[in-house]
Design a protein around this motif. Structure first.
Motif, PDB file in Angstrom:
ATOM      1  N   ALA A 137      37.490  51.531  50.611  1.00  0.00           N
ATOM      2  CA  ALA A 137      36.460  50.487  50.637  1.00  0.00           C
ATOM      3  C   ALA A 137      35.243  50.900  49.822  1.00  0.00           C
ATOM      4  O   ALA A 137      34.623  50.062  49.142  1.00  0.00           O
ATOM      5  CB  ALA A 137      36.067  50.179  52.075  1.00  0.00           C
ATOM      6  N   SER A 138      34.893  52.185  49.855  1.00  0.00           N
ATOM      7  CA  SER A 138      33.750  52.635  49.048  1.00  0.00           C
ATOM      8  C   SER A 138      34.060  52.543  47.559  1.00  0.00           C
ATOM      9  O   SER A 138      33.177  52.234  46.747  1.00  0.00           O
ATOM     10  CB  SER A 138      33.385  54.075  49.425  1.00  0.00           C
ATOM     11  OG  SER A 138      34.448  54.969  49.108  1.00  0.00           O
ATOM     12  N   VAL A 139      35.328  52.762  47.188  1.00  0.00           N
ATOM     13  CA  VAL A 139      35.713  52.656  45.778  1.00  0.00           C
ATOM     14  C   VAL A 139      35.637  51.212  45.309  1.00  0.00           C
ATOM     15  O   VAL A 139      35.039  50.900  44.262  1.00  0.00           O
ATOM     16  CB  VAL A 139      37.132  53.228  45.573  1.00  0.00           C
ATOM     17  CG1 VAL A 139      37.634  52.904  44.159  1.00  0.00           C
ATOM     18  CG2 VAL A 139      37.149  54.724  45.804  1.00  0.00           C
ATOM     19  N   THR A 140      36.232  50.297  46.064  1.00  0.00           N
ATOM     20  CA  THR A 140      36.229  48.892  45.646  1.00  0.00           C
ATOM     21  C   THR A 140      34.830  48.285  45.726  1.00  0.00           C
ATOM     22  O   THR A 140      34.508  47.367  44.962  1.00  0.00           O
ATOM     23  CB  THR A 140      37.201  48.086  46.513  1.00  0.00           C
ATOM     24  OG1 THR A 140      36.890  48.287  47.905  1.00  0.00           O
ATOM     25  CG2 THR A 140      38.631  48.520  46.258  1.00  0.00           C
ATOM     26  N   VAL A 180      31.137  39.931  45.166  1.00  0.00           N
ATOM     27  CA  VAL A 180      32.439  39.297  45.399  1.00  0.00           C
ATOM     28  C   VAL A 180      32.208  37.861  45.844  1.00  0.00           C
ATOM     29  O   VAL A 180      31.587  37.614  46.889  1.00  0.00           O
ATOM     30  CB  VAL A 180      33.251  40.054  46.468  1.00  0.00           C
ATOM     31  CG1 VAL A 180      34.607  39.386  46.663  1.00  0.00           C
ATOM     32  CG2 VAL A 180      33.413  41.515  46.075  1.00  0.00           C
ATOM     33  N   PRO A 181      32.668  36.873  45.074  1.00  0.00           N
ATOM     34  CA  PRO A 181      32.543  35.474  45.510  1.00  0.00           C
ATOM     35  C   PRO A 181      33.436  35.222  46.720  1.00  0.00           C
ATOM     36  O   PRO A 181      34.378  35.972  46.986  1.00  0.00           O
ATOM     37  CB  PRO A 181      33.008  34.678  44.288  1.00  0.00           C
ATOM     38  CG  PRO A 181      33.862  35.628  43.512  1.00  0.00           C
ATOM     39  CD  PRO A 181      33.304  36.994  43.755  1.00  0.00           C
ATOM     40  N   PRO A 182      33.185  34.191  47.484  1.00  0.00           N
ATOM     41  CA  PRO A 182      33.993  33.925  48.697  1.00  0.00           C
ATOM     42  C   PRO A 182      35.484  33.809  48.406  1.00  0.00           C
ATOM     43  O   PRO A 182      36.308  34.274  49.187  1.00  0.00           O
ATOM     44  CB  PRO A 182      33.412  32.613  49.221  1.00  0.00           C
ATOM     45  CG  PRO A 182      32.025  32.561  48.677  1.00  0.00           C
ATOM     46  CD  PRO A 182      32.067  33.229  47.348  1.00  0.00           C
ATOM     47  N   GLN A 183      35.864  33.196  47.291  1.00  0.00           N
ATOM     48  CA  GLN A 183      37.284  33.032  46.995  1.00  0.00           C
ATOM     49  C   GLN A 183      37.965  34.341  46.599  1.00  0.00           C
ATOM     50  O   GLN A 183      39.198  34.390  46.483  1.00  0.00           O
ATOM     51  CB  GLN A 183      37.487  32.000  45.894  1.00  0.00           C
ATOM     52  CG  GLN A 183      36.838  32.344  44.562  1.00  0.00           C
ATOM     53  CD  GLN A 183      35.419  31.810  44.469  1.00  0.00           C
ATOM     54  OE1 GLN A 183      34.730  31.694  45.479  1.00  0.00           O
ATOM     55  NE2 GLN A 183      35.006  31.474  43.258  1.00  0.00           N
ATOM     56  N   GLY A 184      37.190  35.395  46.394  1.00  0.00           N
ATOM     57  CA  GLY A 184      37.782  36.688  46.040  1.00  0.00           C
ATOM     58  C   GLY A 184      37.851  37.663  47.198  1.00  0.00           C
ATOM     59  O   GLY A 184      38.281  38.809  46.994  1.00  0.00           O
ATOM     60  N   ALA A 185      37.465  37.258  48.399  1.00  0.00           N
ATOM     61  CA  ALA A 185      37.466  38.184  49.538  1.00  0.00           C
ATOM     62  C   ALA A 185      38.887  38.647  49.884  1.00  0.00           C
ATOM     63  O   ALA A 185      39.125  39.831  50.161  1.00  0.00           O
ATOM     64  CB  ALA A 185      36.812  37.519  50.749  1.00  0.00           C
ATOM     65  N   LEU A 236      39.259  37.703  40.205  1.00  0.00           N
ATOM     66  CA  LEU A 236      39.569  36.283  40.051  1.00  0.00           C
ATOM     67  C   LEU A 236      40.253  36.033  38.717  1.00  0.00           C
ATOM     68  O   LEU A 236      40.107  36.826  37.770  1.00  0.00           O
ATOM     69  CB  LEU A 236      38.278  35.449  40.135  1.00  0.00           C
ATOM     70  CG  LEU A 236      37.510  35.558  41.463  1.00  0.00           C
ATOM     71  CD1 LEU A 236      36.237  34.742  41.384  1.00  0.00           C
ATOM     72  CD2 LEU A 236      38.383  35.108  42.629  1.00  0.00           C
ATOM     73  N   PRO A 237      41.005  34.945  38.608  1.00  0.00           N
ATOM     74  CA  PRO A 237      41.664  34.636  37.335  1.00  0.00           C
ATOM     75  C   PRO A 237      40.642  34.402  36.231  1.00  0.00           C
ATOM     76  O   PRO A 237      39.522  33.910  36.472  1.00  0.00           O
ATOM     77  CB  PRO A 237      42.465  33.363  37.642  1.00  0.00           C
ATOM     78  CG  PRO A 237      42.594  33.329  39.126  1.00  0.00           C
ATOM     79  CD  PRO A 237      41.359  33.979  39.666  1.00  0.00           C
ATOM     80  N   ALA A 238      41.015  34.770  35.033  1.00  0.00           N
ATOM     81  CA  ALA A 238      40.171  34.508  33.874  1.00  0.00           C
ATOM     82  C   ALA A 238      40.164  33.007  33.596  1.00  0.00           C
ATOM     83  O   ALA A 238      41.052  32.273  34.042  1.00  0.00           O
ATOM     84  CB  ALA A 238      40.699  35.282  32.666  1.00  0.00           C
ATOM     85  N   PRO A 239      39.160  32.512  32.883  1.00  0.00           N
ATOM     86  CA  PRO A 239      39.131  31.082  32.563  1.00  0.00           C
ATOM     87  C   PRO A 239      40.408  30.644  31.850  1.00  0.00           C
ATOM     88  O   PRO A 239      40.844  31.265  30.882  1.00  0.00           O
ATOM     89  CB  PRO A 239      37.904  30.963  31.642  1.00  0.00           C
ATOM     90  CG  PRO A 239      37.036  32.111  32.037  1.00  0.00           C
ATOM     91  CD  PRO A 239      37.960  33.212  32.403  1.00  0.00           C
ATOM     92  N   GLY A 240      41.012  29.590  32.375  1.00  0.00           N
ATOM     93  CA  GLY A 240      42.260  29.078  31.819  1.00  0.00           C
ATOM     94  C   GLY A 240      43.506  29.722  32.399  1.00  0.00           C
ATOM     95  O   GLY A 240      44.624  29.325  32.038  1.00  0.00           O
ATOM     96  N   GLU A 241      43.352  30.720  33.273  1.00  0.00           N
ATOM     97  CA  GLU A 241      44.494  31.378  33.901  1.00  0.00           C
ATOM     98  C   GLU A 241      44.621  30.926  35.347  1.00  0.00           C
ATOM     99  O   GLU A 241      43.629  30.597  36.013  1.00  0.00           O
ATOM    100  CB  GLU A 241      44.327  32.904  33.852  1.00  0.00           C
ATOM    101  CG  GLU A 241      44.250  33.478  32.450  1.00  0.00           C
ATOM    102  CD  GLU A 241      45.587  33.451  31.746  1.00  0.00           C
ATOM    103  OE1 GLU A 241      46.616  33.371  32.442  1.00  0.00           O
ATOM    104  OE2 GLU A 241      45.609  33.496  30.497  1.00  0.00           O
TER     105      GLU A 241
END
Length: 705
Positions: free
Chosen positions: A403-406, A413-418, A667-672
């Motif tokens: 957890a300390s590494v991440t 971190v946006p909510p959709q990336g939790a 999160l996915p890159a734009p268009g992915e």
């Protein structure tokens, strides 16, 4: 410029390594060869891709891979000798103990085959008991003289030793190359092991013959057989005797003389028991065999406990990898070798007796093998419980560190990336379990006391039935169930290894996860057991060095790219390069276990000093890429994690390692549609970080900073 790529234990195809198709072989042979794209893509930067595929060197065909299963205990005992600690005195004694233990494995192999051929077939099935047909009339020996039956069926253990000799023979040398180096110790070790095997067979026969009284001939043969066994052990127990260049010729002559004497003794022993017309005892089992098997098994455990005690006693406070650098790796691997050899031997005798129904009415199989099967079952059960307990106990600390590494890699971190963050944290936590290997090694080494205790109980004539009924008030059926479970466990281990050998050869995914056992076990030359599978490194490393030298004569420079175990092959190849070749070479390693695993497991041979020599010889044109999610590879000199103190700017080793954030984003890159994957131990030659490292090293070869 040539970019020479060397794969790891996954055994990837050249098309996958080069990411181009079709490919053609430009050097080497079908087992290990160099490949290039048949029609390479246009490379405006002048870069030529070449791949070295060595994946078939450790195994090759399915039949050869399956033969490794039979040689697995010998392979592990040979691997243990390379795990000696760094201290010279303790390391020398660890080497001697490993070689003695390897010799005892050969002796135990002969004793177990003799248990089937002599005790079960010659003595019980053709004499005291009546086995199932057609084994009650083997080759017309039923009703013949006991000495003749024993002499004829003694050819089975002799054939078994010859079979081991055949399996351990190196494949033919590739045509047109003299790079295949002969392992210098194999000839001497082979002569010693063959002499000890034949002497042990003579000892079993003569112990049965003198049970009713010794004659001058049998007493002399018995004394000479014991002397040959002691001489074989003496050649191995003196630290450094086999390895000294000044003693090499003398030791070779001594070993070959012992083998010749043992062959002559075996012939004389067979003739003596056939010509001796005295009556044999009317015992249910072959006289003396039970005692010999007991001491062969007990000697294994004494050597193993001594090896563990020496490793635990050794101290090296300044070493970063304290637990395994003390030699505990040798004790753990030797414990696996002893456990498998004992279980295979006991199960061979136990299942053969059940198949032939030759143990009815006389107390069951030989008592030492009963204890071996029970201790194997207990060892496996306790070992699995220890591994599960350690996994659970370490989970919280590993997750906290992950957890300390991440948190440092992804501070926002946006909510959709939790959810994705939790997956990455779990991947890092799983990868950090290797940090607990030292503690697991200590726990596993202490379990060797189970086998020693079982051997001591047999030495005082205490059977498993007596222990269960007299001291624990348990029914006899509990012991029978334990024996059956131990036998089933040993059989399951053999079946699993056979299936693993097939799938490791045919399934790349399975080979990538399990094939490391074969590739690492056959990497080191045979320095303890001559019947272990031949080493492939004594071909792969010189072949790589020779090819690199050829390429530097035709190109401006050679960039060596090694993934996983391929980085070890390239590092050793660099040490063999002449100075004028090293000046035009750079090294890129990724997913490399050189420090994280190999420096811990083989501290006397792949330590930090050796790794620094690699860097110095190529003027530190070396970059190492690693990820926190990789369970195998890691940093070599400095981790460079966020928050770590900066390394010494005057030390060039501190600039070798490059940590890669994995994954590159949550999160996915734009268009992915999908987020970037967790790469872990994946090579990643097409990643931008890899290409940037390649460009940097190419510039260094050309003389640019």
């Amino acid at each position: 410029m040539v970019e020479l790529r060397v794969h790891g234990v996954s055994g990837a195809e050249p098309t996958a390594i080069l990411d181009q198709a079709p490919v053609r072989q430009v050097a080497g042979d079908a087992s290990g060869g160099f490949h290039r794209a048949d029609r390479p893509d246009d490379n405006p930067d002048g870069r030529t891709l070449e791949a070295y595929r060595w994946g078939d060197l450790p195994s090759g065909t399915v039949a050869r891979t399956l033969s490794l299963v039979l040689l697995l205990p010998f392979m592990l005992s040979n691997l243990a000798v390379w795990m000696r600690p760094t201290a010279r005195r303790e390391g020398a004694w660890v080497t001697s103990l490993c070689r003695l233990l390897a010799l005892d494995l050969t002796v135990l192999y002969v004793v177990s085959v003799a248990g089937v051929a002599l005790d079960l077939l010659a003595w019980r099935c053709l004499g005291a008991a009546r086995c199932r047909g057609p084994f009650d009339e083997v080759s017309g020996l039923d009703g013949r003289q006991v000495g003749l039956r024993l002499a004829v069926l003694s050819l089975l253990p002799v054939a078994a030793v010859a079979f081991l000799r055949l399996l351990g023979t190196r494949r033919p040398r590739p045509t047109g190359t003299s790079l295949w180096v002969v392992e210098p110790l194999v000839g001497r070790l082979r002569a010693i092991h063959v002499a000890a095997a034949l002497a042990m067979l003579d000892l079993i026969l003569l112990a049965a013959r003198v049970s009713v009284g010794a004659t001058v001939v049998t007493a002399l043969l018995l004394t000479l057989s014991v002397a040959v066994l002691l001489a074989c052990a003496g050649l191995l127990v003196v630290p450094g005797l086999l390895d000294r260049a000044a003693m090499r010729e003398r030791v070779t002559r001594t070993a070959e003389t012992l083998r010749a004497v043992a062959v002559g003794l075996t012939g004389a022993t067979l003739a003596a028991i056939v010509l001796d017309e005295r009556a044999w005892p009317s015992a249910a089992a072959l006289p003396g065999y039970d005692t010999i098997a007991t001491w062969a098994l007990l000697a294994e455990m004494i050597l193993l406990v001594s090896l563990s005690a020496l490793a635990l006693w050794h101290r090296n406070p300044g070493d970063r990898h304290r637990a395994l650098s003390r030699g505990l790796g040798a004790a753990v691997v030797a414990a696996f070798a002893v456990g498998l050899a004992g279980a295979f031997s006991a199960n061979l005798v136990y299942q053969s007796g059940n198949l032939l129904d030759g143990y009815r009415g006389d107390g069951g199989p030989p008592v030492p093998y009963q204890w071996t099967l029970l201790s194997f079952f207990m060892h496996v059960t306790v070992g699995v419980l220890v591994c599960v307990a350690l996994t659970r106990l370490s989970r919280r600390r590993r997750r906290r560190a992950a957890a300390s590494v991440t948190a440092r890699d992804f501070p926002t971190v946006p909510p959709q990336g939790a959810g994705r963050l939790r997956e990455v944290t779990r991947a890092v936590a799983r990868a950090r379990f290797v940090e607990w290997v030292g503690l697991l090694a200590v726990a596993w080494a202490t379990l060797t006391m189970i086998g020693l205790l079982a051997g001591l109980l047999r030495l005082v004539d205490l059977t498993p039935d007596e222990l269960a009924t007299r001291f624990f008030r348990l029914p006899v059926g509990v012991v029978d169930m334990g024996l059956a479970l131990g036998s089933y466990s040993a059989t399951a281990a053999v079946v699993a290894l056979l299936l693993g050998g097939v799938f490791a050869y045919r399934t790349p995914w399975f080979r990538r996860h399990v094939g490391i056992l074969w590739d690492l076990g056959t990497f080191w030359p045979r320095a303890a057991h001559p019947f272990a599978p031949p080493s492939y490194a004594d071909r792969a490393v010189p072949e790589l060095a020779h090819r690199i030298t050829q390429l530097t004569e035709r190109y401006d420079g050679v960039l060596l790219c090694g993934h996983s175990h391929g980085s070890a092959l390239l590092a050793l190849a660099v040490l063999r390069l002449p100075p004028h070749v090293r000046a035009r070479v750079a090294l890129l390693t990724y997913g490399s276990p050189l420090d994280r695993l190999y420096a811990r497991i083989f501290p006397a041979y792949l330590n930090e000093e050796v790794l620094r020599q690699v860097g110095e010889r190529i003027d530190w044109r070396w970059l190492n890429l690693w990820r926190d999610t990789d369970p195998i590879g890691g940093w070599i000199f400095a981790a460079h994690r966020p928050g770590d103190p900066p390394p010494d700017p005057t030390d060039p080793a501190g600039r070798v390692d490059r940590r890669l954030r994995d994954p590159s984003d949550l999160l996915p890159a734009p268009g992915e549609r999908c987020p970037p994957p967790v790469r872990g131990h994946h090579p990643g030659e097409s990643d931008p970080e890899f290409r940037a490292a390649v460009d940097e090293l190419r510039a260094r070869i050309q003389g640019f900073p």
